[in-house]
Design a protein around this motif. Sequence first.
Motif, PDB file in Angstrom:
ATOM      1  N   ALA A 174       0.801  -1.221   0.000  1.00 60.08           N
ATOM      2  CA  ALA A 174       0.000   0.000   0.000  1.00 60.08           C
ATOM      3  C   ALA A 174       0.836   1.275   0.000  1.00 60.08           C
ATOM      4  N   PHE A 175       2.113   1.147   0.388  1.00 64.62           N
ATOM      5  CA  PHE A 175       2.941   2.340   0.564  1.00 64.62           C
ATOM      6  C   PHE A 175       4.322   2.189  -0.079  1.00 64.62           C
ATOM      7  N   THR A 176       4.861   3.315  -0.485  1.00 66.63           N
ATOM      8  CA  THR A 176       6.277   3.391  -0.817  1.00 66.63           C
ATOM      9  C   THR A 176       7.016   3.728   0.466  1.00 66.63           C
ATOM     10  N   LEU A 177       8.000   2.921   0.814  1.00 67.41           N
ATOM     11  CA  LEU A 177       8.756   3.111   2.050  1.00 67.41           C
ATOM     12  C   LEU A 177      10.059   3.847   1.763  1.00 67.41           C
ATOM     13  N   PRO A 178      10.656   4.453   2.781  1.00 60.76           N
ATOM     14  CA  PRO A 178      11.944   5.118   2.561  1.00 60.76           C
ATOM     15  C   PRO A 178      13.028   4.112   2.187  1.00 60.76           C
ATOM     16  N   LEU A 179      13.972   4.554   1.377  1.00 61.04           N
ATOM     17  CA  LEU A 179      15.107   3.703   1.040  1.00 61.04           C
ATOM     18  C   LEU A 179      15.918   3.408   2.296  1.00 61.04           C
ATOM     19  N   GLU A 180      16.372   2.183   2.419  1.00 66.46           N
ATOM     20  CA  GLU A 180      17.229   1.829   3.555  1.00 66.46           C
ATOM     21  C   GLU A 180      18.633   2.385   3.386  1.00 66.46           C
ATOM     22  N   LYS A 181      19.063   2.498   2.133  1.00 70.05           N
ATOM     23  CA  LYS A 181      20.399   3.045   1.874  1.00 70.05           C
ATOM     24  C   LYS A 181      20.503   3.463   0.415  1.00 70.05           C
ATOM     25  N   THR A 182      21.520   4.262   0.139  1.00 62.77           N
ATOM     26  CA  THR A 182      21.878   4.612  -1.230  1.00 62.77           C
ATOM     27  C   THR A 182      23.345   4.231  -1.439  1.00 62.77           C
ATOM     28  N   ASP A 183      23.895   4.594  -2.569  1.00 63.36           N
ATOM     29  CA  ASP A 183      25.310   4.301  -2.824  1.00 63.36           C
ATOM     30  C   ASP A 183      26.227   5.117  -1.931  1.00 63.36           C
ATOM     31  N   TYR A 184      25.704   6.181  -1.320  1.00 63.39           N
ATOM     32  CA  TYR A 184      26.555   7.100  -0.570  1.00 63.39           C
ATOM     33  C   TYR A 184      26.177   7.277   0.899  1.00 63.39           C
ATOM     34  N   CYS A 185      25.064   6.691   1.345  1.00 64.37           N
ATOM     35  CA  CYS A 185      24.734   6.782   2.772  1.00 64.37           C
ATOM     36  C   CYS A 185      23.713   5.724   3.172  1.00 64.37           C
ATOM     37  N   LYS A 186      23.665   5.471   4.459  1.00 68.32           N
ATOM     38  CA  LYS A 186      22.691   4.577   5.059  1.00 68.32           C
ATOM     39  C   LYS A 186      21.665   5.427   5.791  1.00 68.32           C
ATOM     40  N   ASN A 187      20.386   5.134   5.601  1.00 66.82           N
ATOM     41  CA  ASN A 187      19.323   5.964   6.175  1.00 66.82           C
ATOM     42  C   ASN A 187      19.460   6.069   7.691  1.00 66.82           C
ATOM     43  N   ILE A 188      19.349   7.298   8.172  1.00 66.23           N
ATOM     44  CA  ILE A 188      19.440   7.547   9.608  1.00 66.23           C
ATOM     45  C   ILE A 188      18.050   7.653  10.241  1.00 66.23           C
ATOM     46  N   TYR A 189      17.010   7.664   9.397  1.00 71.60           N
ATOM     47  CA  TYR A 189      15.607   7.674   9.827  1.00 71.60           C
ATOM     48  C   TYR A 189      15.314   8.768  10.855  1.00 71.60           C
ATOM     49  N   TRP A 190      15.568  10.023  10.459  1.00 69.33           N
ATOM     50  CA  TRP A 190      15.123  11.122  11.330  1.00 69.33           C
ATOM     51  C   TRP A 190      13.630  10.961  11.597  1.00 69.33           C
ATOM     52  N   VAL A 191      12.882  10.684  10.540  1.00 69.77           N
ATOM     53  CA  VAL A 191      11.494  10.244  10.695  1.00 69.77           C
ATOM     54  C   VAL A 191      11.275   9.068   9.759  1.00 69.77           C
ATOM     55  N   PHE A 192      10.262   8.258  10.047  1.00 67.35           N
ATOM     56  CA  PHE A 192       9.933   7.160   9.150  1.00 67.35           C
ATOM     57  C   PHE A 192       8.748   7.581   8.296  1.00 67.35           C
ATOM     58  N   GLY A 193       9.049   7.963   7.063  1.00 66.56           N
ATOM     59  CA  GLY A 193       8.009   8.418   6.152  1.00 66.56           C
ATOM     60  C   GLY A 193       7.500   7.301   5.264  1.00 66.56           C
ATOM     61  N   MET A 194       6.296   7.481   4.768  1.00 61.71           N
ATOM     62  CA  MET A 194       5.726   6.548   3.813  1.00 61.71           C
ATOM     63  C   MET A 194       4.773   7.306   2.888  1.00 61.71           C
ATOM     64  N   VAL A 195       4.630   6.800   1.668  1.00 59.56           N
ATOM     65  CA  VAL A 195       3.823   7.476   0.662  1.00 59.56           C
ATOM     66  C   VAL A 195       2.747   6.523   0.177  1.00 59.56           C
ATOM     67  N   SER A 196       1.498   6.947   0.272  1.00 57.10           N
ATOM     68  CA  SER A 196       0.382   6.123  -0.163  1.00 57.10           C
ATOM     69  C   SER A 196       0.422   5.913  -1.677  1.00 57.10           C
ATOM     70  N   LYS A 197       0.233   4.657  -2.084  1.00 57.99           N
ATOM     71  CA  LYS A 197       0.179   4.329  -3.508  1.00 57.99           C
ATOM     72  C   LYS A 197      -1.242   4.405  -4.055  1.00 57.99           C
ATOM     73  N   ASP A 198      -2.206   4.548  -3.169  1.00 52.28           N
ATOM     74  CA  ASP A 198      -3.620   4.573  -3.540  1.00 52.28           C
ATOM     75  C   ASP A 198      -4.011   5.996  -3.933  1.00 52.28           C
ATOM     76  N   SER A 199      -4.317   6.198  -5.196  1.00 49.95           N
ATOM     77  CA  SER A 199      -4.633   7.551  -5.683  1.00 49.95           C
ATOM     78  C   SER A 199      -5.907   8.112  -5.070  1.00 49.95           C
ATOM     79  N   LYS A 200      -6.737   7.254  -4.509  1.00 47.62           N
ATOM     80  CA  LYS A 200      -7.991   7.711  -3.896  1.00 47.62           C
ATOM     81  C   LYS A 200      -7.827   8.025  -2.409  1.00 47.62           C
ATOM     82  N   ARG A 201      -6.702   7.612  -1.835  1.00 45.65           N
ATOM     83  CA  ARG A 201      -6.497   7.824  -0.401  1.00 45.65           C
ATOM     84  C   ARG A 201      -5.211   8.605  -0.183  1.00 45.65           C
ATOM     85  N   LYS A 202      -5.367   9.899   0.011  1.00 47.47           N
ATOM     86  CA  LYS A 202      -4.222  10.746   0.259  1.00 47.47           C
ATOM     87  C   LYS A 202      -3.791  10.647   1.711  1.00 47.47           C
ATOM     88  N   ASN A 203      -2.727  11.347   2.062  1.00 47.69           N
ATOM     89  CA  ASN A 203      -2.149  11.213   3.402  1.00 47.69           C
ATOM     90  C   ASN A 203      -3.142  11.517   4.523  1.00 47.69           C
TER      91      ASN A 203
END
Length: 374
Positions: free
Chosen positions: A268-297
């Motif tokens: 149902a959601f796009t989750l934050p990346l755990e890491k990239t080529d240049y850093c590991k996520n520090i998770y200041w906050v845990f964000g998520m993005v709804s994939k459902d176009s009918k259900r906004k945040n």
Amino acid sequence: MNKFIPVNEPKLKGNEKRYLEECIDTGWISSEGPFVERLENAMAELCNRKHAFAVCNGSAALELAIKAIGVGPGDEVIMPTFTIISCALAVFRVGAKPVYLDSDSKTWNINTADIEALVNEKTKAIMVVHIYGLTVDMDPLLNIAKKYNLKVIEDAAEVIGQTYKGQPCGTFGDISTFSFYPNKHITTGEGGMVLTNNQEVAERCESLRNLCFGKRERFIHKETGWNFRMSNLQAAVGVAQFEQLENNLKKKRKIGFLYQKHFQKCEAFTLPLEKTDYCKNIYWVFGMVSKDSKRKNRWWMRKLAEFGIGTRPFFYPLHKQPCFSHLLKVKKKLDCSESLADFGFYLPSGLTLTEEEIFKISTTLLKITEINNE
């Protein structure tokens, strides 16, 4: 009745009370007290900077930084649209113009590939803002800044203790800023920091932070500045918090790991990346993005609120802020940032969060998704 789980709660379990009592016992409560210098030295060492200036909040840090590096009327500053309003306010207040960049859909940070096309003869600086726990890809950005002789302001408020390719955030560019608001990795209640290696810029920061008092005649002012000083009381809390920074970073990453584990099979959601080529996520906050176009945040946030779970929406893009409409018209759509604002939100992510609370939050949200998929 279920206990409400706030989106953030500061952790004050170290020497905060002891250091505050020391301030009161000694009478050093103003900005001239010793804890201010201790906190400045600690941040300078963390970021390998020569000069650090404690200020009253993160917004003040940005305003001080912009002014100190010489951005002024008619200048343009390339910056993200997906960030806190303080970033644009600092630019507008010196008479300069923000030029907005859209976000990358995966990292939620600016897409550095879009920067060079926005550079022109009016461009003075690039403002970098690391968003939600992942860093901006700095190398391409710094190369562009060098090519066109542009200043770089690094807003590292959300990534205290984070690194880019092993180098601490706060070390990049001409000047960097931090915020110590209660939801940051370390807090002073309200507070911020400005750091630089440039002696001339440092002298400007020192003067501007302190009302531009005269060097020979204190009350004769040749320029206007601000009273942006941090009190010794604030700094005392900050020093105690700094002592816990490594533990706080471990806790943040554990929170992120547990959320990732709980939601790994959720579509149902796009989750934050755990890491990239240049850093590991520090998770200041845990964000998520709804994939459902009918259900906004807001829909998801209302549902979670019914179960006593606090949330917060993602940033609203600066180019769409009503308060700036009379100052700057942005005709083009910045699709990714606008979508993040509509569909993104973050879960409780504070340092006092327990594993039991993370389990409750996760299972509750998963049940909501299951019910509404039936």
